[in-house]
Design an enzyme around this catalytic site. Structure first.
Site, short mmCIF file in Angstrom:
data_model
loop_
_atom_site.label_atom_id
_atom_site.label_comp_id
_atom_site.label_asym_id
_atom_site.label_seq_id
_atom_site.Cartn_x
_atom_site.Cartn_y
_atom_site.Cartn_z
N LYS A 206 0.84 -1.20 0.00
CA LYS A 206 0.00 0.00 0.00
C LYS A 206 0.88 1.26 0.00
CE LYS A 206 -3.50 2.26 2.82
NZ LYS A 206 -4.32 2.18 4.03
N GLU A 212 10.99 -4.62 3.85
CA GLU A 212 11.03 -6.05 3.55
C GLU A 212 10.54 -6.32 2.12
OE1 GLU A 212 9.80 -4.54 6.17
OE2 GLU A 212 9.80 -5.79 7.99
N GLY A 267 -4.67 -2.00 5.45
CA GLY A 267 -3.91 -3.16 4.95
C GLY A 267 -4.56 -4.49 5.30
N ARG A 268 -4.91 -4.64 6.58
CA ARG A 268 -5.43 -5.96 7.00
C ARG A 268 -6.88 -6.19 6.58
NH1 ARG A 268 -4.07 -2.56 10.85
NH2 ARG A 268 -5.57 -1.78 12.37
N GLU A 353 -3.87 -6.56 15.68
CA GLU A 353 -3.37 -5.29 15.17
C GLU A 353 -4.47 -4.22 15.26
OE1 GLU A 353 -0.17 -5.32 12.06
OE2 GLU A 353 -1.68 -4.21 10.95
N HIS A 384 -3.41 -33.03 19.49
CA HIS A 384 -2.28 -33.88 19.87
C HIS A 384 -1.10 -33.05 20.34
CE1 HIS A 384 -4.30 -37.51 18.47
NE2 HIS A 384 -4.87 -36.68 17.61
N LYS A 512 9.79 -0.34 13.11
CA LYS A 512 10.27 -0.06 11.74
C LYS A 512 11.31 1.04 11.78
CE LYS A 512 6.20 -1.09 8.83
NZ LYS A 512 5.22 -0.51 7.91
#
Ligand code: G6Q
Length: 548
Positions: A206, A212, A267-268, A353, A384, A512
């Site tokens: 965005k 990254e 974003g999310r 977030e 398990h 960041k």
């Protein structure tokens, strides 16, 4: 700002919490045979059963009163009307506009944004059709066989989770891969088997500033140019999804290869936008539209159903009940459908977030517990591994169990085994087994009195552990769209009730900034004396290790 704690419904819930903590669900079920009918909601793509919570009708009435006192309905209207409810960033929150399948326009600052959305969808259709049909060619004239989507966080988790969930619906004409980690291992492993002539990259960011993603995209570009010996190949192999047209262009993406997004899409919450392009390429555009349709159905439900029958509102209220009033600190997401293996990671971001914050809308400290930490794993694998903790630890972890009536990939005998476990687990978590029962069972097995005394306390399960069950008819693009929208609106409702700014993420920014500073020092082999001794010591160890 008036604290939620001063509301009468809040005070009533504090008292209700004290009382309900003394109740056991197994007794509540015995007393009321209608409990399932009373505390479940049937919607087209799924059934939500929330009867296995420590609630009574009175609790639900007070919770609904809380939603009313917090004006959830009017806040919901503000969101759909494009008001700038993301106050700290002064933005509207309109991911619902991306899947508005009705003819009703959605406006922002007096302008109808539905046309922009439709234009963006047309561009996605055109592009995904071209790639899928082999009309979009690589630099040497070969058709694209592999798409690598580069993005992180909100620009990765949504599309990747959906791609994984809907694998059975893909014709596999194109292989879709995801790279999110800046650890070079991921991109190296992804690119190794691929042919640059037939590989297309989607750089999803965005902001188009995320280190990254930029690092991975640069590596991908070098890989392509090393093969093509020609920078003009980039236009045939790189597209971007971004709201930062300038940065994307400067990065080297051709203008016509940039898919827009808008600042009113967080974003999310962005998989419904062109961030979902890898989904459209994998499944075909029509199935991407199905995903939007499914979400739109839940948007309608959220807007129209009375609060008492409103699935996202109920889920939000129960989370608040379990955490704020009953003291739970985490919540597990436990899918029993292999397709949903990334769901807990996805919801972890979506909820934590959004609502993992500790000040209210006015920036004042919140004096009540807010949202839980979200974690989880495929249910059967969890059984398990960590279910021991769910059943017998001192910490109560409310859990959402998500399964399907029909398997999309039926294999004889498997689904019944899976679903038997699905039903058994919520029953066991609710009922538990008391010591008298444990002793009786051991006696019936012929165990000695000495053995029974020793082992019985270890076999006691207190039960009374809250769960919601979401039973989907079948995983499909439409039902996955609905499932995600259900949780999105749950998160919105939680934020409103807890007075949290759900749509910013300042907690992501701090690290960041520090990383950029440290990266510059690592590049120059220096360490600022301003760092604390731990950070200096770690950097020293790292740098000396590198030199040797
Ligand atoms: C999501 C967050 C965050 C964001 C990533 C990637 O809501 O804001 O997870 O999506 O940091 O950001 P870009 O898309 O800007 O690269």
């Amino acid at each position: 700002m008036q604290s939620r704690t001063s509301l009468s419904s809040w005070q009533n819930l504090v008292n209700a919490g004290k009382h309900m903590k003394t109740q056991h669900m197994s007794e509540l079920f015995k007393e009321n045979p209608q409990r399932f009918e009373q505390f479940s909601i049937k919607l087209e793509p799924f059934l939500l059963d929330y009867s296995k919570n420590i609630i009574s009708q009175q609790t639900m009435t007070e919770l609904i009163n809380l939603a009313k006192e917090c004006q959830v309905e009017s806040w919901r209207e503000k969101m759909f009307a494009g008001e700038r409810i993301n106050a700290t960033e002064n933005r509207a929150v309109l991911h619902v506009a991306l899947r508005n399948r009705s003819q009703k326009p959605i406006s922002l600052d007096g302008e109808n944004i539905s046309d922009d959305v439709q234009k963006a969808l047309n561009k996605m259709k055109d592009f995904s059709d071209k790639v899928r049909q082999g009309h979009w060619k690589g630099y040497s004239g070969k058709r694209i066989t592999d798409v690598v989507s580069i993005g992180v966080g909100g620009s990765n988790l949504g599309p990747q989770m959906v791609t994984e969930a809907l694998k059975p619906y893909s014709d596999n004409s194109i292989n879709v891969h995801y790279v999110s980690n800046v650890d070079g291992t991921q991109i190296a492993n992804t690119l190794r088997p691929l042919n640059p002539e037939k590989t297309l990259f989607i750089v999803s960011s965005k902001t188009f500033t995320t280190t990254e993603t930029m690092t991975n995209a640069k590596t991908a570009m070098r890989w392509l140019v090393a093969s093509s010996f020609d920078e003009s190949a980039i236009a045939k192999h790189f597209v971007a999804v971004s709201s930062n047209n300038q940065n994307a262009t400067e990065f080297g993406i051709a203008q016509e290869n940039i898919f827009d997004m808008w600042d009113w899409v967080g974003g999310r919450f962005s998989l419904w936008s062109a961030i979902g392009l890898p989904i459209a390429i994998d499944l075909g555009f029509e199935q991407f539209i199905e995903l939007l349709e499914g979400a739109h159905e839940i948007d309608n439900h959220f807007c129209e159903a009375p609060l008492e029958q409103n699935a996202p509102v109920i889920l939000a209220l129960l989370s608040i009940w379990n955490c704020t009033f009953l003291g739970a600190q985490s919540q597990a997401i436990l899918p029993y459908d292999q397709s949903l293996h990334m769901l807990s990671a996805y919801l972890q971001q979506a909820e934590m977030e959004s609502n993992g914050k500790s000040v209210n809308w006015q920036g004042e400290s919140i004096d009540y517990p807010t949202v839980p930490s979200i974690w989880g794993e495929l249910g059967i694998n969890g059984q398990h591994a960590f279910y021991q903790y769910l059943h017998q630890s001192n910490n109560i972890v409310p859990a959402d169990f998500i399964g399907s009536v029909e398997s999309v990939t039926p294999v004889k005998g498997h689904h019944e085994t899976l679903m038997a476990n699905f039903f058994a687990q919520t029953q066991a978590l609710m009922q538990g087994v008391d010591e008298a029962q444990v002793r009786e069972d051991l006696k019936a097995k012929g165990r000695t009195a000495e053995y029974i005394d020793k082992v019985a306390p270890h076999k006691v399960h207190k039960g009374n552990r809250p769960t919601n069950t979401i039973l989907m008819k079948r995983i499909s693009p439409r039902s996955i769209g609905s499932l995600i929208a259900l949780y999105e609106h749950k998160i919105f409702t939680q934020g409103i009730i807890l007075q949290i700014c759900s749509f910013d993420q300042w907690g992501v920014e701090l690290g960041k900034g520090l990383a950029n500073n440290i990266q510059a020092q690592l590049a120059q082999n220096t360490i600022s004396a301003e760092h604390d001794s731990s950070t200096q010591g770690l950097m020293q160890f790292y740098q000396s290790g590198k030199k040797s």
